[in-house]
Write a protein that holds these residues in place. Structure first.
Motif, PDB file in Angstrom:
ATOM      1  N   ILE A 263      -5.319  16.242  25.568  1.00 44.04           N
ATOM      2  CA  ILE A 263      -4.792  17.460  24.832  1.00 44.04           C
ATOM      3  C   ILE A 263      -5.932  18.085  24.226  1.00 44.04           C
ATOM      4  O   ILE A 263      -6.810  17.675  23.181  1.00 44.04           O
TER       5      ILE A 263
ATOM      6  N   LYS B 299      -0.754  24.140  22.719  1.00 40.47           N
ATOM      7  CA  LYS B 299      -1.539  23.251  23.085  1.00 40.47           C
ATOM      8  C   LYS B 299      -1.898  23.473  24.513  1.00 40.47           C
ATOM      9  O   LYS B 299      -1.014  23.900  25.206  1.00 40.47           O
TER      10      LYS B 299
ATOM     11  N   LEU C 160       1.780  12.351  26.445  1.00 42.79           N
ATOM     12  CA  LEU C 160       1.180  13.031  25.607  1.00 42.79           C
ATOM     13  C   LEU C 160       2.098  14.111  24.887  1.00 42.79           C
ATOM     14  O   LEU C 160       2.011  14.405  23.725  1.00 42.79           O
TER      15      LEU C 160
ATOM     16  N   GLN D 277       3.807  12.317  22.327  1.00 41.50           N
ATOM     17  CA  GLN D 277       3.232  11.823  21.265  1.00 41.50           C
ATOM     18  C   GLN D 277       2.801  12.874  20.319  1.00 41.50           C
ATOM     19  O   GLN D 277       2.560  12.689  19.146  1.00 41.50           O
ATOM     20  N   ASN D 278       2.920  14.083  20.821  1.00 44.83           N
ATOM     21  CA  ASN D 278       2.468  15.445  20.081  1.00 44.83           C
ATOM     22  C   ASN D 278       3.617  16.207  19.569  1.00 44.83           C
ATOM     23  O   ASN D 278       3.462  17.300  19.383  1.00 44.83           O
ATOM     24  N   ASN D 279       5.027  15.714  19.800  1.00 44.98           N
ATOM     25  CA  ASN D 279       6.303  16.229  19.330  1.00 44.98           C
ATOM     26  C   ASN D 279       6.337  17.627  20.059  1.00 44.98           C
ATOM     27  O   ASN D 279       6.694  18.710  19.284  1.00 44.98           O
TER      28      ASN D 279
END
Length: 173
Positions: free
Chosen positions: A66, A76, A105, A108-110
């Protein structure tokens, strides 16, 4: 609200939390969607990819990383490396792994909103219908387990992929 949306157009113009890039293992940009994302997003994306290369040597097939989205409308970019179609029997599992890595991912990155291109169906020659079947299956499985995820937008640059996705999802005009 339908959590799976099909869009015919340019992924670099989609406004959402994150877009997915069908990258190559070098992460240095290339042709197709990868090149378009790097050109539209500017040097911040390439700089972020260079840092990843320096720390881990790129990105393996079936994996994802990412970065910032640079000048794009997304926050992102999740870069994933799809398999080249050689009809050796491993490509389908590698493509499934791309989607799993992307969704992992995102969680994990909201991130709860993704725009995804047609991974591996361009110069990597993955059969378009089979790729769409894998993408839809992986997405539906993910959405069942992640009810709070807002939406997945499949962004089809070409009309052939767009029509395949609409048919597989039973969507009519």
């Amino acid at each position: 609200m339908n959590k799976i949306i099909i869009y015919h157009g340019d992924i670099t113009k989609v406004e959402c939390q994150a877009i997915v890039n069908a990258a190559n293992t070098s992460l240095m940009g290339g042709g197709g969607v990868d090149g378009a994302i790097h050109r539209a997003g500017g040097t911040k994306i390439l700089d972020a990819c260079k840092k990843i290369r320096a720390s881990q040597g790129g990105c393996k097939v079936g994996h994802a990383v990412i970065t910032t989205a640079g000048n794009l409308l997304a926050d992102k970019i999740i870069h994933t490396v799809g398999p080249v179609w050689n009809n050796k029997g491993v490509e389908e599992e590698l493509l499934r792994s791309c989607y799993k890595s992307v969704f992992d991912l995102a969680v994990q990155n909201n991130i709860c909103e993704l725009a995804i291109p047609n991974i591996s169906t361009g110069i990597y020659r993955f059969p378009k219908k089979l790729a769409a079947e894998i993408a839809i299956e992986a997405t539906k499985d993910f959405l069942k387990r992640n009810e709070n995820f807002k939406q997945v937008i499949f962004v089809c640059f070409d009309i052939e992929n767009y029509l395949i996705y609409k048919e597989l999802l039973g969507m009519t005009e």
